[in-house]
Design a protein around this motif. Structure first.
Motif, PDB file in Angstrom:
ATOM      1  N   LEU A  61     -12.384  14.048  11.998  1.00  0.00           N
ATOM      2  CA  LEU A  61     -12.974  15.347  11.685  1.00  0.00           C
ATOM      3  C   LEU A  61     -13.985  15.768  12.749  1.00  0.00           C
ATOM      4  O   LEU A  61     -14.082  16.954  13.107  1.00  0.00           O
ATOM      5  CB  LEU A  61     -13.639  15.292  10.310  1.00  0.00           C
ATOM      6  N   LEU A  62     -14.741  14.810  13.271  1.00  0.00           N
ATOM      7  CA  LEU A  62     -15.708  15.117  14.329  1.00  0.00           C
ATOM      8  C   LEU A  62     -15.003  15.541  15.610  1.00  0.00           C
ATOM      9  O   LEU A  62     -15.457  16.455  16.305  1.00  0.00           O
ATOM     10  CB  LEU A  62     -16.603  13.903  14.597  1.00  0.00           C
ATOM     11  N   VAL A  63     -13.890  14.872  15.920  1.00  0.00           N
ATOM     12  CA  VAL A  63     -13.133  15.231  17.118  1.00  0.00           C
ATOM     13  C   VAL A  63     -12.631  16.667  17.012  1.00  0.00           C
ATOM     14  O   VAL A  63     -12.764  17.464  17.948  1.00  0.00           O
ATOM     15  CB  VAL A  63     -11.953  14.259  17.330  1.00  0.00           C
ATOM     16  N   VAL A  64     -12.048  17.001  15.882  1.00  0.00           N
ATOM     17  CA  VAL A  64     -11.527  18.349  15.685  1.00  0.00           C
ATOM     18  C   VAL A  64     -12.649  19.379  15.728  1.00  0.00           C
ATOM     19  O   VAL A  64     -12.541  20.432  16.374  1.00  0.00           O
ATOM     20  CB  VAL A  64     -10.756  18.445  14.353  1.00  0.00           C
ATOM     21  N   SER A  65     -13.761  19.073  15.054  1.00  0.00           N
ATOM     22  CA  SER A  65     -14.897  20.004  15.039  1.00  0.00           C
ATOM     23  C   SER A  65     -15.471  20.204  16.437  1.00  0.00           C
ATOM     24  O   SER A  65     -15.769  21.337  16.845  1.00  0.00           O
ATOM     25  CB  SER A  65     -15.992  19.473  14.098  1.00  0.00           C
ATOM     26  N   GLY A  66     -15.633  19.109  17.177  1.00  0.00           N
ATOM     27  CA  GLY A  66     -16.155  19.222  18.530  1.00  0.00           C
ATOM     28  C   GLY A  66     -15.231  20.000  19.438  1.00  0.00           C
ATOM     29  O   GLY A  66     -15.673  20.832  20.238  1.00  0.00           O
TER      30      GLY A  66
ATOM     31  N   THR B  29     -21.423  26.945  27.356  1.00  0.00           N
ATOM     32  CA  THR B  29     -22.638  27.396  26.705  1.00  0.00           C
ATOM     33  C   THR B  29     -23.320  26.187  26.057  1.00  0.00           C
ATOM     34  O   THR B  29     -22.749  25.091  25.988  1.00  0.00           O
ATOM     35  CB  THR B  29     -22.320  28.440  25.628  1.00  0.00           C
ATOM     36  N   LEU B  30     -24.525  26.407  25.539  1.00  0.00           N
ATOM     37  CA  LEU B  30     -25.232  25.330  24.847  1.00  0.00           C
ATOM     38  C   LEU B  30     -24.427  24.855  23.645  1.00  0.00           C
ATOM     39  O   LEU B  30     -24.361  23.655  23.349  1.00  0.00           O
ATOM     40  CB  LEU B  30     -26.618  25.826  24.403  1.00  0.00           C
ATOM     41  N   GLN B  31     -23.800  25.808  22.937  1.00  0.00           N
ATOM     42  CA  GLN B  31     -22.969  25.460  21.785  1.00  0.00           C
ATOM     43  C   GLN B  31     -21.810  24.562  22.213  1.00  0.00           C
ATOM     44  O   GLN B  31     -21.473  23.585  21.526  1.00  0.00           O
ATOM     45  CB  GLN B  31     -22.408  26.722  21.137  1.00  0.00           C
ATOM     46  N   GLN B  32     -21.221  24.877  23.344  1.00  0.00           N
ATOM     47  CA  GLN B  32     -20.089  24.085  23.823  1.00  0.00           C
ATOM     48  C   GLN B  32     -20.522  22.681  24.248  1.00  0.00           C
ATOM     49  O   GLN B  32     -19.810  21.701  24.017  1.00  0.00           O
ATOM     50  CB  GLN B  32     -19.393  24.802  24.974  1.00  0.00           C
ATOM     51  N   TRP B  33     -21.684  22.576  24.902  1.00  0.00           N
ATOM     52  CA  TRP B  33     -22.173  21.245  25.253  1.00  0.00           C
ATOM     53  C   TRP B  33     -22.488  20.433  24.002  1.00  0.00           C
ATOM     54  O   TRP B  33     -22.299  19.209  23.972  1.00  0.00           O
ATOM     55  CB  TRP B  33     -23.415  21.359  26.143  1.00  0.00           C
ATOM     56  N   GLY B  34     -22.952  21.120  22.943  1.00  0.00           N
ATOM     57  CA  GLY B  34     -23.129  20.434  21.668  1.00  0.00           C
ATOM     58  C   GLY B  34     -21.793  19.931  21.137  1.00  0.00           C
ATOM     59  O   GLY B  34     -21.696  18.830  20.580  1.00  0.00           O
ATOM     60  N   GLY B  35     -20.754  20.745  21.329  1.00  0.00           N
ATOM     61  CA  GLY B  35     -19.410  20.341  20.934  1.00  0.00           C
ATOM     62  C   GLY B  35     -18.935  19.115  21.688  1.00  0.00           C
ATOM     63  O   GLY B  35     -18.232  18.254  21.129  1.00  0.00           O
ATOM     64  N   VAL B  36     -19.326  19.022  22.959  1.00  0.00           N
ATOM     65  CA  VAL B  36     -18.976  17.835  23.756  1.00  0.00           C
ATOM     66  C   VAL B  36     -19.596  16.593  23.134  1.00  0.00           C
ATOM     67  O   VAL B  36     -18.958  15.532  23.048  1.00  0.00           O
ATOM     68  CB  VAL B  36     -19.447  18.001  25.212  1.00  0.00           C
ATOM     69  N   GLY B  37     -20.847  16.720  22.686  1.00  0.00           N
ATOM     70  CA  GLY B  37     -21.511  15.586  22.054  1.00  0.00           C
ATOM     71  C   GLY B  37     -20.829  15.171  20.763  1.00  0.00           C
ATOM     72  O   GLY B  37     -20.613  13.978  20.507  1.00  0.00           O
ATOM     73  N   VAL B  38     -20.472  16.154  19.923  1.00  0.00           N
ATOM     74  CA  VAL B  38     -19.770  15.865  18.669  1.00  0.00           C
ATOM     75  C   VAL B  38     -18.411  15.237  18.947  1.00  0.00           C
ATOM     76  O   VAL B  38     -17.993  14.275  18.300  1.00  0.00           O
ATOM     77  CB  VAL B  38     -19.611  17.155  17.840  1.00  0.00           C
ATOM     78  N   LEU B  39     -17.708  15.793  19.942  1.00  0.00           N
ATOM     79  CA  LEU B  39     -16.395  15.276  20.335  1.00  0.00           C
ATOM     80  C   LEU B  39     -16.488  13.817  20.774  1.00  0.00           C
ATOM     81  O   LEU B  39     -15.692  12.970  20.353  1.00  0.00           O
ATOM     82  CB  LEU B  39     -15.831  16.125  21.467  1.00  0.00           C
TER      83      LEU B  39
ATOM     84  N   ASP C 236      -9.362  29.738  29.839  1.00  0.00           N
ATOM     85  CA  ASP C 236     -10.046  28.841  30.766  1.00  0.00           C
ATOM     86  C   ASP C 236      -9.493  27.425  30.642  1.00  0.00           C
ATOM     87  O   ASP C 236      -9.251  26.931  29.539  1.00  0.00           O
ATOM     88  CB  ASP C 236     -11.552  28.802  30.474  1.00  0.00           C
ATOM     89  N   ALA C 237      -9.335  26.761  31.772  1.00  0.00           N
ATOM     90  CA  ALA C 237      -8.799  25.394  31.764  1.00  0.00           C
ATOM     91  C   ALA C 237      -9.697  24.443  30.982  1.00  0.00           C
ATOM     92  O   ALA C 237      -9.215  23.523  30.317  1.00  0.00           O
ATOM     93  CB  ALA C 237      -8.624  24.893  33.202  1.00  0.00           C
ATOM     94  N   SER C 238     -11.007  24.658  31.054  1.00  0.00           N
ATOM     95  CA  SER C 238     -11.931  23.777  30.335  1.00  0.00           C
ATOM     96  C   SER C 238     -11.736  23.893  28.822  1.00  0.00           C
ATOM     97  O   SER C 238     -11.889  22.913  28.093  1.00  0.00           O
ATOM     98  CB  SER C 238     -13.375  24.114  30.709  1.00  0.00           C
ATOM     99  N   ARG C 239     -11.377  25.080  28.334  1.00  0.00           N
ATOM    100  CA  ARG C 239     -11.179  25.260  26.898  1.00  0.00           C
ATOM    101  C   ARG C 239      -9.795  24.781  26.460  1.00  0.00           C
ATOM    102  O   ARG C 239      -9.646  24.249  25.353  1.00  0.00           O
ATOM    103  CB  ARG C 239     -11.407  26.719  26.542  1.00  0.00           C
ATOM    104  N   VAL C 240      -8.811  24.954  27.308  1.00  0.00           N
ATOM    105  CA  VAL C 240      -7.496  24.373  27.030  1.00  0.00           C
ATOM    106  C   VAL C 240      -7.629  22.856  26.882  1.00  0.00           C
ATOM    107  O   VAL C 240      -7.057  22.238  25.983  1.00  0.00           O
ATOM    108  CB  VAL C 240      -6.488  24.712  28.149  1.00  0.00           C
ATOM    109  N   SER C 241      -8.423  22.259  27.768  1.00  0.00           N
ATOM    110  CA  SER C 241      -8.602  20.803  27.733  1.00  0.00           C
ATOM    111  C   SER C 241      -9.249  20.352  26.431  1.00  0.00           C
ATOM    112  O   SER C 241      -8.990  19.251  25.946  1.00  0.00           O
ATOM    113  CB  SER C 241      -9.457  20.347  28.924  1.00  0.00           C
ATOM    114  N   ALA C 242     -10.104  21.200  25.850  1.00  0.00           N
ATOM    115  CA  ALA C 242     -10.751  20.841  24.591  1.00  0.00           C
ATOM    116  C   ALA C 242      -9.735  20.738  23.461  1.00  0.00           C
ATOM    117  O   ALA C 242      -9.806  19.825  22.626  1.00  0.00           O
ATOM    118  CB  ALA C 242     -11.821  21.875  24.243  1.00  0.00           C
TER     119      ALA C 242
END
Length: 308
Positions: free
Chosen positions: A292-297, A129-139, A248-254
């Motif tokens: 903290l950013l890694v965990v939040s993302g 989702t858009l929220q998740q792609w935002g999380g990728v940026g924070v990560l 989902d594998a993509s969320r496990v990877s996060a």
């Protein structure tokens, strides 16, 4: 053959992913100590052998060994891919760790869950989702900030770290291939059966290269960390395989992307209390913010509402 779909029990998948991340986070610290007394081939053989024995006894006691009927319809080509690539991952990760450090190894091995997540999006049609792609940026921003000093060290001391880093990149890529093959195999066999077969074959592959007689030369601490590494293999990979069954594998990877945090905290503590075993990592304020950013993302990616 259709593609594997998750059970939908995302809370269980999340919990199992957290267990895996913690165990994999402290693993390189134990391996660093173990490698002071053993070569990489013997360590790898021992881990696979103990994991195969423990899991085999457990499944036999519960009458859950792989049934012949399921084995006949299992994709042996896919199982071979998972087995060979995991064996390469184990060997190359240890080689890279031996030539760098626990912190540096965990920096580069984070390519593995990232590549797994990309593969899951492409192969299994998982979507962010858009929220998740935002999380990728924070990560991503968090990792850049958190590992700035480690990455700078790797560039400055290229003669020391270059080969080790290259080996770790290969280890990350082979692990991603294994993980995606493992997820697809879940259509045909339970995760415990898949891991039993992989452990058994990998143990046989490394047996000719191992030197079991060296086990008697280990110090009590090295022997304890070696046993821990073997048990870590059973529990962590078991939890990881089950997480793929339910999420989902993509969320496990996060979630797995947070393992460097565990490693660097562990290295810092070890460096303070047992400086002769592990060199301390000094965390700056920037590194703490990056953590903290890694965990939040990671949490943003993993807990995005759509598809949970």
């Amino acid at each position: 053959m259709g593609l594997h779909s998750s059970s939908g029990r995302w809370r269980l998948g999340l919990a199992l992913s957290v267990v895996t991340a913690f165990l994999w986070g402290i693993l390189p610290i134990a391996l660093e100590i173990t490698l002071q007394g053993l070569d990489v081939y013997t360590v790898t053989w021992f881990r696979f052998s103990i994991a195969f024995g423990i899991l085999g006894l457990y499944l036999a006691a519960r009458q859950q060994l792989p049934p012949r009927a399921k084995l006949r319809v299992t994709s042996w080509k896919l199982l071979a891919v998972a087995t060979i690539f995991l064996a390469i991952n184990y060997l190359f990760y240890l080689q890279g760790l031996a030539q760098t450090s626990p912190a540096n190894a965990q920096v580069l091995i984070q390519l593995a869950p990232v590549l797994m997540g990309v593969g899951a999006i492409v192969i299994f049609k998982e979507r962010y989702t858009l929220q998740q792609w935002g999380g990728v940026g924070v990560l991503s921003a968090g990792f850049v900030l958190f590992f700035h000093e480690q990455l700078k060290m790797a560039i400055v001391n290229a003669s020391t770290y270059l080969l080790g880093n290259l080996i770790l990149v290969i280890a990350a890529a082979t692990w991603a291939v294994y993980a995606l093959a493992q997820k697809q195999l879940l259509q045909q066999l339970p995760s415990s059966n898949i891991m039993l077969l992989i452990y058994g074959v990998c143990s046989g592959l490394f047996a000719p290269l191992a030197s079991p007689h060296l086990l008697g030369n280990l110090t009590p601490l090295q022997g304890a960390t070696l046993l821990f590494c073997a048990l870590n293999t059973v529990v962590a990979y078991g939890a990881f395989a089950e997480a793929l069954e339910h999420w989902d594998a993509s969320r496990v990877s996060a979630i797995l992307a947070t393992t460097p945090i565990v490693t660097l905290v562990g290295v810092t503590l070890m460096g303070q209390f047992l400086p002769k075993l592990i060199e301390a990592e000094h965390l700056t304020y920037g590194a703490i913010i990056g953590a903290l950013l890694v965990v939040s993302g990671s949490m943003s990616i993993a807990l995005g509402r759509k598809g949970v």
